[in-house]
Design a protein around this motif. Structure first.
Motif, PDB file in Angstrom:
ATOM      1  N   PRO A 156      43.050  15.370  69.850  1.00  0.00           N
ATOM      2  CA  PRO A 156      43.045  16.608  69.061  1.00  0.00           C
ATOM      3  C   PRO A 156      43.404  16.361  67.603  1.00  0.00           C
ATOM      4  O   PRO A 156      44.307  15.579  67.279  1.00  0.00           O
ATOM      5  CB  PRO A 156      44.115  17.466  69.755  1.00  0.00           C
ATOM      6  N   ARG A 157      42.661  17.036  66.722  1.00  0.00           N
ATOM      7  CA  ARG A 157      42.898  16.945  65.281  1.00  0.00           C
ATOM      8  C   ARG A 157      43.662  18.178  64.822  1.00  0.00           C
ATOM      9  O   ARG A 157      43.664  19.216  65.483  1.00  0.00           O
ATOM     10  CB  ARG A 157      41.554  16.879  64.551  1.00  0.00           C
ATOM     11  N   PRO A 158      44.318  18.085  63.664  1.00  0.00           N
ATOM     12  CA  PRO A 158      44.977  19.273  63.106  1.00  0.00           C
ATOM     13  C   PRO A 158      43.968  20.406  62.908  1.00  0.00           C
ATOM     14  O   PRO A 158      42.829  20.179  62.508  1.00  0.00           O
ATOM     15  CB  PRO A 158      45.523  18.768  61.762  1.00  0.00           C
ATOM     16  N   LEU A 159      44.404  21.623  63.184  1.00  0.00           N
ATOM     17  CA  LEU A 159      43.512  22.778  63.098  1.00  0.00           C
ATOM     18  C   LEU A 159      43.234  23.227  61.671  1.00  0.00           C
ATOM     19  O   LEU A 159      42.246  23.911  61.427  1.00  0.00           O
ATOM     20  CB  LEU A 159      44.125  23.954  63.869  1.00  0.00           C
ATOM     21  N   PHE A 160      44.127  22.872  60.749  1.00  0.00           N
ATOM     22  CA  PHE A 160      44.025  23.475  59.417  1.00  0.00           C
ATOM     23  C   PHE A 160      43.897  22.437  58.306  1.00  0.00           C
ATOM     24  O   PHE A 160      44.118  22.753  57.138  1.00  0.00           O
ATOM     25  CB  PHE A 160      45.243  24.369  59.178  1.00  0.00           C
ATOM     26  N   LEU A 161      43.531  21.213  58.659  1.00  0.00           N
ATOM     27  CA  LEU A 161      43.334  20.165  57.666  1.00  0.00           C
ATOM     28  C   LEU A 161      41.989  19.486  57.893  1.00  0.00           C
ATOM     29  O   LEU A 161      41.587  19.250  59.031  1.00  0.00           O
ATOM     30  CB  LEU A 161      44.447  19.117  57.758  1.00  0.00           C
ATOM     31  N   GLY A 162      41.300  19.148  56.818  1.00  0.00           N
ATOM     32  CA  GLY A 162      40.060  18.397  56.924  1.00  0.00           C
ATOM     33  C   GLY A 162      38.827  19.281  56.897  1.00  0.00           C
ATOM     34  O   GLY A 162      38.872  20.473  57.200  1.00  0.00           O
ATOM     35  N   GLY A 163      37.711  18.653  56.530  1.00  0.00           N
ATOM     36  CA  GLY A 163      36.479  19.384  56.355  1.00  0.00           C
ATOM     37  C   GLY A 163      35.963  20.033  57.623  1.00  0.00           C
ATOM     38  O   GLY A 163      35.539  21.197  57.611  1.00  0.00           O
ATOM     39  N   ALA A 164      35.964  19.298  58.737  1.00  0.00           N
ATOM     40  CA  ALA A 164      35.442  19.852  59.987  1.00  0.00           C
ATOM     41  C   ALA A 164      36.213  21.090  60.402  1.00  0.00           C
ATOM     42  O   ALA A 164      35.630  22.116  60.767  1.00  0.00           O
ATOM     43  CB  ALA A 164      35.493  18.797  61.092  1.00  0.00           C
ATOM     44  N   ALA A 165      37.539  21.006  60.352  1.00  0.00           N
ATOM     45  CA  ALA A 165      38.366  22.156  60.721  1.00  0.00           C
ATOM     46  C   ALA A 165      38.075  23.350  59.835  1.00  0.00           C
ATOM     47  O   ALA A 165      37.963  24.491  60.314  1.00  0.00           O
ATOM     48  CB  ALA A 165      39.845  21.777  60.638  1.00  0.00           C
ATOM     49  N   LYS A 166      37.920  23.115  58.549  1.00  0.00           N
ATOM     50  CA  LYS A 166      37.746  24.225  57.614  1.00  0.00           C
ATOM     51  C   LYS A 166      36.425  24.964  57.846  1.00  0.00           C
ATOM     52  O   LYS A 166      36.388  26.199  57.864  1.00  0.00           O
ATOM     53  CB  LYS A 166      37.815  23.706  56.168  1.00  0.00           C
ATOM     54  N   VAL A 167      35.319  24.221  58.043  1.00  0.00           N
ATOM     55  CA  VAL A 167      34.033  24.917  58.193  1.00  0.00           C
ATOM     56  C   VAL A 167      33.914  25.584  59.565  1.00  0.00           C
ATOM     57  O   VAL A 167      33.229  26.609  59.708  1.00  0.00           O
ATOM     58  CB  VAL A 167      32.838  23.978  57.931  1.00  0.00           C
ATOM     59  N   ILE A 168      34.572  25.026  60.583  1.00  0.00           N
ATOM     60  CA  ILE A 168      34.528  25.661  61.906  1.00  0.00           C
ATOM     61  C   ILE A 168      35.320  26.958  61.888  1.00  0.00           C
ATOM     62  O   ILE A 168      34.839  28.012  62.323  1.00  0.00           O
ATOM     63  CB  ILE A 168      35.059  24.707  62.990  1.00  0.00           C
ATOM     64  N   LEU A 169      36.546  26.911  61.382  1.00  0.00           N
ATOM     65  CA  LEU A 169      37.370  28.120  61.352  1.00  0.00           C
ATOM     66  C   LEU A 169      36.752  29.182  60.454  1.00  0.00           C
ATOM     67  O   LEU A 169      36.863  30.382  60.734  1.00  0.00           O
ATOM     68  CB  LEU A 169      38.790  27.797  60.894  1.00  0.00           C
ATOM     69  N   ALA A 170      36.078  28.749  59.397  1.00  0.00           N
ATOM     70  CA  ALA A 170      35.451  29.710  58.490  1.00  0.00           C
ATOM     71  C   ALA A 170      34.361  30.513  59.181  1.00  0.00           C
ATOM     72  O   ALA A 170      34.062  31.638  58.770  1.00  0.00           O
ATOM     73  CB  ALA A 170      34.874  28.979  57.280  1.00  0.00           C
ATOM     74  N   GLY A 171      33.786  29.961  60.234  1.00  0.00           N
ATOM     75  CA  GLY A 171      32.715  30.651  60.929  1.00  0.00           C
ATOM     76  C   GLY A 171      33.154  31.438  62.149  1.00  0.00           C
ATOM     77  O   GLY A 171      32.315  32.040  62.823  1.00  0.00           O
ATOM     78  N   LEU A 172      34.451  31.471  62.431  1.00  0.00           N
ATOM     79  CA  LEU A 172      34.933  32.191  63.609  1.00  0.00           C
ATOM     80  C   LEU A 172      34.890  33.701  63.397  1.00  0.00           C
ATOM     81  O   LEU A 172      35.019  34.181  62.267  1.00  0.00           O
ATOM     82  CB  LEU A 172      36.376  31.779  63.928  1.00  0.00           C
ATOM     83  N   PRO A 173      34.743  34.457  64.476  1.00  0.00           N
ATOM     84  CA  PRO A 173      34.884  35.910  64.362  1.00  0.00           C
ATOM     85  C   PRO A 173      36.267  36.268  63.833  1.00  0.00           C
ATOM     86  O   PRO A 173      37.257  35.571  64.115  1.00  0.00           O
ATOM     87  CB  PRO A 173      34.708  36.396  65.810  1.00  0.00           C
ATOM     88  N   THR A 174      36.353  37.343  63.079  1.00  0.00           N
ATOM     89  CA  THR A 174      37.612  37.726  62.436  1.00  0.00           C
ATOM     90  C   THR A 174      38.779  37.840  63.411  1.00  0.00           C
ATOM     91  O   THR A 174      39.870  37.311  63.119  1.00  0.00           O
ATOM     92  CB  THR A 174      37.424  39.048  61.669  1.00  0.00           C
ATOM     93  N   PRO A 175      38.638  38.481  64.566  1.00  0.00           N
ATOM     94  CA  PRO A 175      39.783  38.573  65.484  1.00  0.00           C
ATOM     95  C   PRO A 175      40.285  37.206  65.947  1.00  0.00           C
ATOM     96  O   PRO A 175      41.497  36.999  66.093  1.00  0.00           O
ATOM     97  CB  PRO A 175      39.236  39.387  66.657  1.00  0.00           C
ATOM     98  N   GLN A 176      39.366  36.261  66.184  1.00  0.00           N
ATOM     99  CA  GLN A 176      39.771  34.926  66.630  1.00  0.00           C
ATOM    100  C   GLN A 176      40.509  34.182  65.526  1.00  0.00           C
ATOM    101  O   GLN A 176      41.516  33.504  65.775  1.00  0.00           O
ATOM    102  CB  GLN A 176      38.553  34.125  67.082  1.00  0.00           C
ATOM    103  N   LEU A 177      40.028  34.318  64.296  1.00  0.00           N
ATOM    104  CA  LEU A 177      40.707  33.674  63.165  1.00  0.00           C
ATOM    105  C   LEU A 177      42.093  34.263  62.967  1.00  0.00           C
ATOM    106  O   LEU A 177      43.062  33.539  62.705  1.00  0.00           O
ATOM    107  CB  LEU A 177      39.868  33.844  61.897  1.00  0.00           C
ATOM    108  N   HIS A 178      42.208  35.582  63.107  1.00  0.00           N
ATOM    109  CA  HIS A 178      43.501  36.248  62.963  1.00  0.00           C
ATOM    110  C   HIS A 178      44.472  35.757  64.030  1.00  0.00           C
ATOM    111  O   HIS A 178      45.658  35.514  63.753  1.00  0.00           O
ATOM    112  CB  HIS A 178      43.317  37.766  63.059  1.00  0.00           C
TER     113      HIS A 178
END
Length: 250
Positions: free
Chosen positions: A132-154
């Protein structure tokens, strides 16, 4: 199956969740304490999981993950549609750039790299398939989280607020949401020494047939090599590969 049986099965399978980079060996006694079950129950769990090949007992009565895990990983690789359709395009990116190409996906709250094609000078990555990689660091994490539905990101913000703060990101929801909305609008994220100080990566999202983000495609190399690259020329290459993979998933 009764609710009681469901609960017992879930508790038994939770034994597998105890294993991590920090602790690879567990005794039945330690499992009993960690899960809050009786010692006889713990022994029953490890025997059942051992018989299934999911645990293996060592000579010191310590248990590790078993060989069945490796077999299952092989089947996962064979069945993964992103890998089935994406590896040829990843190899083409490597040929065009000389950089490593990595595909990553989010599974629950865990971000995992699922495949890596090596470039001419392979990067020294601390993370690989299954770690497992950090959820909030690095390019892959950033573009994946950016595409999540708003409730899931919240929900991710609410449940990982300390990690968000440690990553230097805003912990209030409006600012946090705007941060990821901008990444989504940009359609890419450039990470320069963010996840690992010696490495840089350019990541773009991978989309499913319905347009939802199912992962990330990244080009990874050293900070020094990336410093002489024109990102505006590199971006269309990786975006085109991501689009080709998405088209074949449809």
């Amino acid at each position: 199956m009764t609710d009681k049986a469901d609960s017992s099965l879930a508790r038994m399978l939770s034994v597998l969740d105890l294993f991590s980079d920090q602790r690879l060996h567990w005794s039945a006694e330690d499992i009993s304490e960690a899960l809050g079950v009786s010692l006889p129950t713990s022994y029953r769990y490890v025997k059942t999981l051992g018989d299934a090949g999911l645990l293996r007992r060592g000579p010191d009565a310590q248990f590790t993950l078993g060989p069945r895990i490796v077999v299952l990983d092989h089947y996962i690789r064979q069945a993964d549609p992103v890998l089935q359709r994406g590896i040829p395009f990843m190899r083409e990116l490597v040929k065009q750039t000389g950089f490593d190409c990595v595909v990553s996906s989010l599974y629950g709250d865990q971000l995992l790299d699922t495949h890596r094609e090596y470039g001419s000078m392979p990067a020294d990555l601390s993370y690989g398939r299954g770690r497992p990689r950090p959820l909030f660091l690095g390019g892959a994490a950033k573009v994946i989280l950016a595409g999540l539905p708003t409730p899931q990101l919240h929900r991710l913000l609410d449940s990982h607020r300390d990690e968000v703060a440690a990553a230097g990101l805003p912990t209030d929801w409006p600012t946090f949401r705007r941060y990821y909305s901008q990444i989504r609008k940009d359609g890419r994220y450039f990470s320069n020494g963010e996840l690992e100080p010696q490495l840089a990566a350019l990541a773009v999202p991978l989309h499913d047939a319905d347009g939802s983000v199912i992962g990330a495609l990244s080009l990874v190399t050293t900070v020094q090599r990336m410093a002489v690259i024109d990102l505006d020329k590199l971006t269309p290459l990786i975006q085109r590969a991501a689009q080709e993979i998405a088209a074949r998933l449809r």
